[in-house]
Scaffold this active site. Structure first.
Site, PDB file in Angstrom:
ATOM      1  N   GLY A  29       0.832  -1.203   0.000  1.00 11.66           N
ATOM      2  CA  GLY A  29       0.000   0.000   0.000  1.00 11.66           C
ATOM      3  C   GLY A  29       0.865   1.250   0.000  1.00 11.66           C
ATOM      4  N   SER A  30       0.191   2.402  -0.005  1.00 10.94           N
ATOM      5  CA  SER A  30       0.927   3.657  -0.147  1.00 10.94           C
ATOM      6  C   SER A  30       1.745   3.998   1.103  1.00 10.94           C
ATOM      7  CB  SER A  30      -0.041   4.799  -0.473  1.00 10.94           C
ATOM      8  OG  SER A  30      -1.054   4.893   0.504  1.00 10.94           O
ATOM      9  N   GLY A  84       0.692  -0.990   6.515  1.00  9.47           N
ATOM     10  CA  GLY A  84      -0.373  -0.003   6.701  1.00  9.47           C
ATOM     11  C   GLY A  84      -1.655  -0.673   7.156  1.00  9.47           C
ATOM     12  N   ALA A  85      -2.718   0.107   7.222  1.00  5.87           N
ATOM     13  CA  ALA A  85      -4.031  -0.436   7.610  1.00  5.87           C
ATOM     14  C   ALA A  85      -5.120   0.455   7.029  1.00  5.87           C
ATOM     15  CB  ALA A  85      -4.151  -0.486   9.129  1.00  5.87           C
ATOM     16  N   GLY A  97      -6.443  -4.973   3.818  1.00  2.00           N
ATOM     17  CA  GLY A  97      -6.810  -5.651   2.581  1.00  2.00           C
ATOM     18  C   GLY A  97      -7.356  -4.726   1.515  1.00  2.00           C
ATOM     19  N   GLY A  98      -7.299  -3.410   1.800  1.00  2.00           N
ATOM     20  CA  GLY A  98      -7.743  -2.457   0.783  1.00  2.00           C
ATOM     21  C   GLY A  98      -6.963  -2.614  -0.517  1.00  2.00           C
ATOM     22  N   GLU A 105      -0.130 -10.533   3.738  1.00  2.00           N
ATOM     23  CA  GLU A 105       0.156  -9.604   4.847  1.00  2.00           C
ATOM     24  C   GLU A 105      -0.079 -10.289   6.198  1.00  2.00           C
ATOM     25  OE1 GLU A 105      -1.003  -5.355   2.762  1.00  2.00           O
ATOM     26  OE2 GLU A 105      -2.574  -6.516   3.715  1.00  2.00           O
TER      27      GLU A 105
HETATM   28  C1  5RP Z   1      -3.181  -3.645   1.463  1.00  2.00           C
HETATM   29  C2  5RP Z   1      -3.423  -3.063   2.809  1.00  2.00           C
HETATM   30  C3  5RP Z   1      -2.940  -1.680   3.042  1.00  2.00           C
HETATM   31  O1  5RP Z   1      -2.030  -1.690   4.092  1.00  2.00           O
HETATM   32  C4  5RP Z   1      -4.122  -0.798   3.377  1.00  2.00           C
HETATM   33  O2  5RP Z   1      -5.068  -0.879   2.320  1.00  2.00           O
HETATM   34  C5  5RP Z   1      -3.704   0.658   3.590  1.00  2.00           C
HETATM   35  O3  5RP Z   1      -3.267   1.189   2.385  1.00  2.00           O
HETATM   36  P1  5RP Z   1      -2.674   2.651   2.282  1.00  2.00           P
HETATM   37  O4  5RP Z   1      -1.409   2.673   3.076  1.00  2.00           O
HETATM   38  O5  5RP Z   1      -2.436   2.845   0.806  1.00  2.00           O
HETATM   39  O6  5RP Z   1      -3.697   3.620   2.827  1.00  2.00           O
HETATM   40  O7  5RP Z   1      -3.960  -3.674   3.692  1.00  2.00           O
HETATM   41  O8  5RP Z   1      -3.786  -4.896   1.327  1.00  2.00           O
END
Ligand code: 5RP
Length: 231
Positions: A29-30, A84-85, A97-98, A105
């Site tokens: 993720g970012s 991240g989360a 899981g976004g 993960e």
């Molecule tokens: C990917 C994830 C990411 O950690 C979560 O979606 C947060 O993403 P971001 O740091 O881009 O806000 O779980 O599966």
């Protein structure tokens, strides 16, 4: 400062935990990408680490940053995983899981000696559930699994008004790196995350859920008030 600046600040705070000789788990993720960049910078300044990425995307970013990556089956130890989360509550319970990488993960987070979550402060919630819960499911007979998920949610008192298979960039459905579908469940609020996680994972066809319960050792949140640590 923008949300991205806060993500970077949280990532840099987590980078302080990294020491030479460690095997790291790199999230997806970012925000995790900022951590990868921070570690890449340290590697260029002499830090010696190895890393297990949780997605193909992170593997590409780590290689580009000059980080030595190893296959997950080349190690039995992960000293520190950082990820991240999508949501984090005050009990260190998470929705993740976004980005669709929840299975890898969770494998890496569960195996890590220490799991640190990094996020901008907007990810902090009083109660999980506003973010649609990702559930990774096997493609075989997925309609049967979707039906079972729906029934399980109903039995636990959840009303999902808009459950859907995640759409993908290349085709009608998103596929995880492991080749599975992601079912996004809009529950609005999750009252008992442990109960829900257990019930969903008991369904044949459900590979994993985006509920990360009892895994995070520390959550580093960066926002206008500075850095907050939930331990
Ligand atoms: C990917 C994830 C990411 O950690 C979560 O979606 C947060 O993403 P971001 O740091 O881009 O806000 O779980 O599966």
């Amino acid at each position: 400062m923008s949300a991205d600046d806060y993500k970077k600040a949280a990532a840099r705070a987590a980078a302080h935990y990294v020491e030479t000789g460690m095997t790291l788990g790199l999230g997806t993720g970012s925000t995790a990408a900022h951590f990868v960049a921070a570690i890449g910078e340290k590697v260029r300044n002499g830090l010696e680490i190895k890393a297990v990425p949780t997605s193909e995307d992170t593997a590409r970013k780590a290689i580009a940053a000059g980080i030595e990556i190893i296959e997950p089956d080349e190690t039995t130890v992960i000293d520190l995983a950082v990820d991240g989360a999508d949501e984090a509550d005050g009990y260190r319970q998470l929705i993740k899981g976004g980005g669709g990488a929840l299975l890898r993960e969770k494998i890496v987070a569960a195996a890590a000696e220490k799991f640190v979550v990094i996020a901008d402060a907007s990810k902090r919630v009083a109660q999980l559930g506003a973010f649609a819960l990702p559930v990774e499911i096997e493609r075989f007979a997925f309609a049967l699994t979707v039906r079972s998920v729906r029934e399980t949610l109903a039995a636990l008192g959840y009303v999902d008004r808009d459950m859907r298979l995640r759409a993908g960039p290349e085709g009608p459905s998103f596929l995880s790196d492991g080749g599975n579908y992601i079912l996004d469940c809009r529950l609005e609020r999750i009252d008992d995350a442990t109960e829900l996680d257990k019930a969903l994972r008991a369904i044949p066809g459900v590979v994993e859920t985006g509920l990360f319960i009892g895994l995070a050792d520390e959550i580093i949140l960066a926002g206008p008030g500075g850095i907050e640590r939930i331990r």
